[in-house]
Scaffold this motif. Sequence first.
Motif, PDB file in Angstrom:
ATOM      1  N   UNK A 238     -11.066   6.007   1.885  1.00 39.22           N
ATOM      2  CA  UNK A 238     -11.964   5.002   1.625  1.00 39.22           C
ATOM      3  C   UNK A 238     -13.320   5.641   1.239  1.00 39.22           C
ATOM      4  N   UNK A 239     -14.085   4.895   0.304  1.00 47.82           N
ATOM      5  CA  UNK A 239     -15.299   5.458   0.039  1.00 47.82           C
ATOM      6  C   UNK A 239     -16.311   5.502   1.043  1.00 47.82           C
ATOM      7  N   UNK A 240     -16.862   6.619   1.266  1.00 45.35           N
ATOM      8  CA  UNK A 240     -17.954   6.769   2.693  1.00 45.35           C
ATOM      9  C   UNK A 240     -18.865   5.721   2.531  1.00 45.35           C
ATOM     10  N   UNK A 241     -19.628   5.405   1.150  1.00 47.01           N
ATOM     11  CA  UNK A 241     -20.559   4.477   1.244  1.00 47.01           C
ATOM     12  C   UNK A 241     -20.381   2.938   1.285  1.00 47.01           C
ATOM     13  N   UNK A 242     -19.435   2.542   0.876  1.00 45.00           N
ATOM     14  CA  UNK A 242     -19.056   1.303   0.792  1.00 45.00           C
ATOM     15  C   UNK A 242     -17.827   0.753   1.814  1.00 45.00           C
ATOM     16  N   UNK A 243     -17.158   1.872   2.239  1.00 43.83           N
ATOM     17  CA  UNK A 243     -16.008   1.436   2.895  1.00 43.83           C
ATOM     18  C   UNK A 243     -15.025   0.662   2.344  1.00 43.83           C
ATOM     19  N   UNK A 244     -14.865   0.862   1.020  1.00 42.24           N
ATOM     20  CA  UNK A 244     -13.785   0.019   0.221  1.00 42.24           C
ATOM     21  C   UNK A 244     -12.612   1.284  -0.339  1.00 42.24           C
ATOM     22  N   UNK A 245     -11.481   0.644  -0.397  1.00 42.55           N
ATOM     23  CA  UNK A 245     -10.441   1.499  -0.980  1.00 42.55           C
ATOM     24  C   UNK A 245     -10.357   1.177  -2.491  1.00 42.55           C
ATOM     25  N   UNK A 246     -10.178   2.188  -3.313  1.00 48.48           N
ATOM     26  CA  UNK A 246      -9.814   2.045  -4.681  1.00 48.48           C
ATOM     27  C   UNK A 246      -8.267   1.598  -4.738  1.00 48.48           C
ATOM     28  N   UNK A 247      -7.943   0.422  -5.432  1.00 48.04           N
ATOM     29  CA  UNK A 247      -6.832  -0.018  -5.934  1.00 48.04           C
ATOM     30  C   UNK A 247      -6.480   0.031  -7.457  1.00 48.04           C
ATOM     31  N   UNK A 248      -5.256   0.501  -8.061  1.00 48.18           N
ATOM     32  CA  UNK A 248      -5.147   0.787  -9.371  1.00 48.18           C
ATOM     33  C   UNK A 248      -3.907  -0.253  -9.610  1.00 48.18           C
ATOM     34  N   UNK A 249      -4.304  -1.199 -10.454  1.00 47.01           N
ATOM     35  CA  UNK A 249      -3.324  -2.012 -11.028  1.00 47.01           C
ATOM     36  C   UNK A 249      -2.854  -1.877 -12.459  1.00 47.01           C
ATOM     37  N   UNK A 250      -1.500  -1.168 -12.542  1.00 49.15           N
ATOM     38  CA  UNK A 250      -1.088  -0.822 -14.010  1.00 49.15           C
ATOM     39  C   UNK A 250      -0.541  -2.158 -14.582  1.00 49.15           C
ATOM     40  N   UNK A 251      -1.172  -2.272 -15.892  1.00 45.50           N
ATOM     41  CA  UNK A 251      -0.616  -3.460 -16.745  1.00 45.50           C
ATOM     42  C   UNK A 251       0.588  -3.177 -17.419  1.00 45.50           C
ATOM     43  N   UNK A 252       1.475  -3.856 -17.165  1.00 46.23           N
ATOM     44  CA  UNK A 252       2.816  -3.858 -18.053  1.00 46.23           C
ATOM     45  C   UNK A 252       2.519  -3.687 -19.445  1.00 46.23           C
ATOM     46  N   UNK A 253       3.545  -2.735 -20.241  1.00 44.20           N
ATOM     47  CA  UNK A 253       3.431  -2.490 -21.377  1.00 44.20           C
ATOM     48  C   UNK A 253       4.077  -3.873 -22.368  1.00 44.20           C
ATOM     49  N   UNK A 254       4.721  -4.630 -21.640  1.00 45.61           N
ATOM     50  CA  UNK A 254       5.311  -5.499 -22.288  1.00 45.61           C
ATOM     51  C   UNK A 254       4.469  -6.705 -22.866  1.00 45.61           C
ATOM     52  N   UNK A 255       3.215  -6.698 -22.125  1.00 45.38           N
ATOM     53  CA  UNK A 255       1.948  -7.656 -22.333  1.00 45.38           C
ATOM     54  C   UNK A 255       1.130  -7.057 -23.230  1.00 45.38           C
TER      55      UNK A 255
END
Length: 360
Positions: A238-255
């Motif tokens: 988690x980010x120490x300042x905001x207590x949020x977690x980074x989440x990565x969403x990979x967009x499918x190539x077929x789109x």
Amino acid sequence: MHKIGCLTALLLLLTVDLQAAALDTAAAESRNLPREYRLDGLVEAVNRTTVSAQTQGQVEEILYDVDDYVDKNAVLVRLKDTEHRTRVTQAAADLKSATARLQQANDEFARVEGLYKKKNVSDSAMDQATANLTGAQAELEAATARLEQAQEQLAYTQIRAPYSGIVTHRHVQLGEIASPGAPVMSGISLDELRVIVDVPQSVIPSVRGGAKKGTLARVYLPDGQAIETNKITVFPFADLGSNTFKVRIDLPAETSGQLRALFPGMFVKTGFVVGEKRELTVPKAAVVQRSEITGVYVITEGDHVHFRQIRLGRVLPDAYVVLAGLTEGERVALDPIAAGALLKSQAPMRHAGAEEQGHD
């Protein structure tokens, strides 16, 4: 006469009601829909590269600039290659010389070997011939390696694009001396994109659990369309300042066709499925926009047509979520144009019918 007029009005009303009954309708229904937690995300390119020089040389030609589209393996910058060509020529000459010496050593070895088998030369002469042949072979290998290295250094004077994309920064000017490791150009590819989202700590267990189960995440495009994907990566800290977690969403190539509306650096809405809830929906065909009002034509008891203002929620593939204005089971017209025409003809006829009845 009053009775005839009343009868005529009633017949007209009956005709309108029959037309209303003939309208295609659908009932507003409740569905168990995935419960989404929506957050803003930042679009970024999967391929972001700063191309650097791999050899030293003066910048002789710059073929692309910022915002230019570049094909894969296209030459971006040419460095002055006079010195590198000279090294290639010298290395090629050394290789020819080493090849000739190897041939001579082979011939000498064959001659001495023949004499040695006849016991006409000593062991030391045979050892010397063997050593000369081994040395000539090693010299040829070294000369070949020097030529390959010189040719590779010459190829480095043409700095090429590692993939197709758009130039975002140019770091050199004509006449500058580029050194190994010095940045030359930066670029991005729009073919592969992903979205980075900062997710609150309280929501991350549901997102992480959904990612393990293959639950879909949605990325909403500017035109309202949604791209669904189950390629979700949750960062393990988690980010120490905001207590949020980074989440990565990979967009499918077929789109890739839909992704043309997205560019790195844009903010987009994202939705993570964190459960289910029951929501009221109506078909898309039933919803109509009248000026600044969104509504539907409701068919009430007696097949009367009424225009009802509603408030919509999120968009589904085949329907809208209704937040206010309808209740479950109410029938709505699937042809708003026909329903609107009936509504306009229905009001004066009913008014006329009421007047006739009053006169009677």
